[in-house]
Design a protein around this motif. Structure first.
Motif, PDB file in Angstrom:
ATOM      1  N   VAL A 122       0.906  -1.193  -0.082  1.00 18.97           N
ATOM      2  CA  VAL A 122      -0.077  -0.073   0.021  1.00 18.97           C
ATOM      3  C   VAL A 122       1.030   1.350   0.048  1.00 18.97           C
ATOM      4  O   VAL A 122       0.744   2.235  -0.537  1.00 18.97           O
ATOM      5  CB  VAL A 122      -1.048   0.071   1.150  1.00 18.97           C
ATOM      6  CG1 VAL A 122      -1.810   1.478   1.220  1.00 18.97           C
ATOM      7  CG2 VAL A 122      -1.990  -1.077   1.048  1.00 18.97           C
ATOM      8  N   PRO A 123       1.752   1.353   0.734  1.00 19.34           N
ATOM      9  CA  PRO A 123       2.782   2.511   0.698  1.00 19.34           C
ATOM     10  C   PRO A 123       3.406   2.620  -0.456  1.00 19.34           C
ATOM     11  O   PRO A 123       3.499   3.772  -1.132  1.00 19.34           O
ATOM     12  CB  PRO A 123       3.655   2.232   1.957  1.00 19.34           C
ATOM     13  CG  PRO A 123       3.133   1.329   2.856  1.00 19.34           C
ATOM     14  CD  PRO A 123       2.203   0.562   1.978  1.00 19.34           C
ATOM     15  N   ARG A 151       2.036   1.621  -3.462  1.00 17.12           N
ATOM     16  CA  ARG A 151       1.184   2.356  -4.569  1.00 17.12           C
ATOM     17  C   ARG A 151       0.845   3.723  -4.159  1.00 17.12           C
ATOM     18  O   ARG A 151       0.775   4.585  -5.065  1.00 17.12           O
ATOM     19  CB  ARG A 151      -0.118   1.749  -4.000  1.00 17.12           C
ATOM     20  CG  ARG A 151      -0.306   0.082  -4.511  1.00 17.12           C
ATOM     21  CD  ARG A 151      -1.539  -0.489  -4.914  1.00 17.12           C
ATOM     22  NE  ARG A 151      -2.537  -0.528  -3.813  1.00 17.12           N
ATOM     23  CZ  ARG A 151      -3.043  -1.466  -3.333  1.00 17.12           C
ATOM     24  NH1 ARG A 151      -3.080  -2.554  -3.903  1.00 17.12           N
ATOM     25  NH2 ARG A 151      -4.015  -1.151  -2.368  1.00 17.12           N
ATOM     26  N   ASN A 152       0.932   4.204  -2.909  1.00 14.33           N
ATOM     27  CA  ASN A 152       0.817   5.495  -2.604  1.00 14.33           C
ATOM     28  C   ASN A 152       1.940   6.230  -3.321  1.00 14.33           C
ATOM     29  O   ASN A 152       1.752   7.532  -3.679  1.00 14.33           O
ATOM     30  CB  ASN A 152       0.642   6.001  -1.056  1.00 14.33           C
ATOM     31  CG  ASN A 152      -0.571   5.223  -0.642  1.00 14.33           C
ATOM     32  OD1 ASN A 152      -1.497   5.107  -1.137  1.00 14.33           O
ATOM     33  ND2 ASN A 152      -0.564   5.084   0.878  1.00 14.33           N
TER      34      ASN A 152
END
Lengths: 128, 132
Positions: A10-11, A13-14
């Motif tokens: 997730v980080p 992707r951010n």
């Protein structure tokens, strides 16, 4: 950026989203790029226990884009042509990872060997 | 946060996903939901994914699993609120979200669920009619 665990997805992707926003990439292309990146990073975790992703903004003439390079030290892909076929999988995923990912980006390049692992490079142009 | 809240409303379970999920959170949600269906005897599950900016094959598989597992437990699953960009990406990627119904928004999703399982409020008057 180092990818070692599932929590890094997730980080990561951010981070991709930050770059895409920086060059004013539209929402649809952003979504496609981030989804493609997510697929590749999952492959990397699943088959190679992680690796390194390099993110950069590139330009060609007036067009800006994002290039992502995924590098791992995994076992490599034996038959790339086969791996690029829709519906093929060795893992327990849906088997649309690589060909599906390729459809989401403008350029897709994959190199793999048992000695050096796998390197996938993708480019998504801002207006691509 | 390591759990997504599941709300119960009559025969239905409601889940709103407001952030991009870590894998663990998604797999927790999958098992929590199935257990909730079992415990409550819910007939329908409504999942609002309007807060998800992307759905990759992992998330797609989780949604599909929830749909298939609920189906086995006699509950229908409706996924609502898919962003247009997410829908386009899903199809290009080759994901079809098999096993779940979809609706545009929560309201339409609830209508669909009621239709699928036959709303109790529609059935009870009929029962009264037949007993008379």
């Amino acid at each position: 950026m180092k990818i070692e665990r599932e929590q890094d997805v997730v980080p990561f992707r951010n981070r991709v989203k930050e770059y895409a926003t920086k060059i004013n990439m539209g929402l649809l292309n952003q979504t496609k790029l981030i989804t493609a990146a997510s697929e590749l990073v999952r492959n990397m975790l699943k088959y190679a226990n992680g690796g390194i992703v390099h993110i950069e903004v590139i330009s060609q003439g007036r067009e800006n884009g994002i290039r992502l390079i995924f590098r791992d030290q995994g076992p490599g892909i034996k038959d790339i042509q086969l791996a690029m076929k829709d519906g093929y999988t060795t893992g327990k995923s849906l088997g649309l990872g690589l060909p599906g990912t390729k459809r989401l980006v403008n350029e897709f390049d994959i190199k793999s060997s048992a000695e050096e692992g796998t390197t996938v490079s993708i480019i998504k142009w801002k207006n691509g | 946060m390591d759990r997504i809240p599941i709300l119960r409303m009559g025969d239905f379970l409601l889940v709103t996903i407001q952030i991009d999920l870590y894998d663990k959170l998604a797999t927790n949600l999958e098992s929590d939901l199935v257990q909730m269906v079992n415990k409550t005897g819910a007939r329908g599950v409504l999942i609002d994914i309007s807060g998800l900016s992307i759905v990759d094959s992992f998330m797609g598989r989780i949604l599909g699993n929830i749909g298939s597992m609920s189906k086995i437990m006699d509950a229908e699953t409706v996924v609502v609120g898919i962003q247009p960009a997410v829908a386009i990406t899903l199809i290009e990627l080759g994901l079809e979200l098999k096993g779940v119904h979809t609706a545009l928004n929560v309201e339409k999703g609830m209508e669909l669920l009621k239709e699928k399982i036959g709303s109790p409020s529609d059935e009870s008057p009929q029962d009264e009619d037949s007993s008379e």
